[in-house]
Design a protein around this motif. Structure first.
Motif, PDB file in Angstrom:
ATOM      1  N   UNK A   1      -9.915   2.636   6.180  1.00 12.25           N
ATOM      2  CA  UNK A   1      -9.246   3.892   5.831  1.00 12.25           C
ATOM      3  C   UNK A   1      -7.892   3.998   6.530  1.00 12.25           C
ATOM      4  N   UNK A   2      -7.784   3.398   7.724  1.00 11.46           N
ATOM      5  CA  UNK A   2      -6.529   3.461   8.467  1.00 11.46           C
ATOM      6  C   UNK A   2      -5.393   2.783   7.717  1.00 11.46           C
TER       7      UNK A   2
ATOM      8  N   UNK B   1       0.819  -1.210   0.000  1.00 13.74           N
ATOM      9  CA  UNK B   1       0.000   0.000   0.000  1.00 13.74           C
ATOM     10  C   UNK B   1       0.853   1.261   0.000  1.00 13.74           C
ATOM     11  N   UNK B   2       2.110   1.137   0.428  1.00 13.65           N
ATOM     12  CA  UNK B   2       3.028   2.271   0.359  1.00 13.65           C
ATOM     13  C   UNK B   2       3.271   2.719  -1.086  1.00 13.65           C
ATOM     14  N   UNK B   3       3.000   1.829  -2.035  1.00 15.88           N
ATOM     15  CA  UNK B   3       3.182   2.157  -3.448  1.00 15.88           C
ATOM     16  C   UNK B   3       2.053   3.016  -4.020  1.00 15.88           C
TER      17      UNK B   3
ATOM     18  N   UNK C   1       2.371   5.065  -7.587  1.00 13.60           N
ATOM     19  CA  UNK C   1       1.845   4.555  -8.856  1.00 13.60           C
ATOM     20  C   UNK C   1       0.667   5.389  -9.348  1.00 13.60           C
ATOM     21  N   UNK C   2      -0.028   6.045  -8.442  1.00 10.69           N
ATOM     22  CA  UNK C   2      -1.097   6.966  -8.840  1.00 10.69           C
ATOM     23  C   UNK C   2      -0.532   8.061  -9.731  1.00 10.69           C
TER      24      UNK C   2
ATOM     25  N   UNK D   1       0.185   6.521   3.874  1.00 11.29           N
ATOM     26  CA  UNK D   1       0.265   7.800   3.177  1.00 11.29           C
ATOM     27  C   UNK D   1      -0.570   7.851   1.924  1.00 11.29           C
ATOM     28  N   UNK D   2      -1.595   7.007   1.854  1.00 11.57           N
ATOM     29  CA  UNK D   2      -2.383   6.881   0.625  1.00 11.57           C
ATOM     30  C   UNK D   2      -3.846   7.265   0.812  1.00 11.57           C
TER      31      UNK D   2
END
Length: 234
Positions: free
Chosen positions: A131-132, A104-106, A110-111, A138-139
């Motif tokens: 959401x957490x 999820x850090x990506x 990638x966005x 950071x996403x």
């Protein structure tokens, strides 16, 4: 030269859940997945359900595992569950080496790479995805569309920690779930696998959806490559 440890030469340390389901090539907990020397630290009692439930005892043991891996000389730490993104800050502060809790850090990266279009996320359990998990990675400000595998045989095998799995059926279920996500959201820019057990299916999903697929293995390989630019003294 200075010693002080028994073992040397590990690049990657993996904090691993205590599980029994199969780990095929491409899975984070299959040592042959990695091109770097890897050291595993199994966290007893840290089952998939315990992690989803954020049991305090598991959190404490995971933090201890990170410190032990650092003391044993690894250069980079990762985990075997994407839901551990909720511990990204705690783990990163607990040690002095890079920590990658989740793919999820990506998502923010990638966005921006893929045209600032919504990012599709494939997760083992969309009902447990909050959401957490995005916030701690950071996403939380990135538009995402989420699809879960909790109702598939593959997802149930992971969540129930079953010792047997039909790999070809799992492949079909993962591909079909990804295709349905794209059908419902044709504006997606790419797909990120939250689940660390999904990378073995990345090629199939990318071929069938036509979208770039990113996962934890990609991110860890990048960071480990950077960490190995300057080799060990011995």
């Amino acid at each position: 030269m200075h010693g002080g440890r028994t073992l040397y030469g590990f690049t990657l340390g993996v904090i691993t859940l205590h599980t029994h389901f199969p780990r095929t090539l491409g899975d984070v907990a299959n040592a042959r997945t990695w091109k770097f020397p890897v050291l595993y630290k199994i966290v007893e009692g840290a089952t998939p359900r315990a992690i989803i439930g954020k049991e305090k005892s598991c959190v404490d043991r995971i933090l201890s595992a990170a410190k032990e891996l650092e003391a044993e000389g690894v250069k980079v730490i990762t985990t075997s569950c994407g839901f551990l993104s909720v511990l990204q800050e705690e783990l990163a502060r607990a040690v002095s080496i890079p920590v990658i809790t989740s793919a999820l850090l990506l998502v923010p990266l990638v966005y921006r790479i893929c045209g600032m279009k919504p990012v599709g996320i494939l997760t083992a359990n969309s009902k447990a995805f909050t959401k957490e998990h995005l916030l701690k990675a950071g996403a939380d400000q990135i538009p995402v569309k989420i699809a879960g595998l909790e109702n598939t045989d593959f997802g149930k095998a992971l969540l129930n920690d079953e010792p047997c799995m039909d790999f070809e059926k799992a492949r079909s279920e993962v591909v079909q779930t990804a295709k349905e996500l794209v059908r419902q959201h044709p504006d997606l820019g790419c797909i990120v696998f939250e689940c660390t057990n999904l990378p073995p299916f990345a090629t199939d999903v990318q071929r069938e959806t036509g979208l770039l697929v990113f996962n934890l293995i990609d991110l860890v390989n990048m960071v480990c490559s950077a960490a190995e630019r300057i080799g060990d003294v011995f």
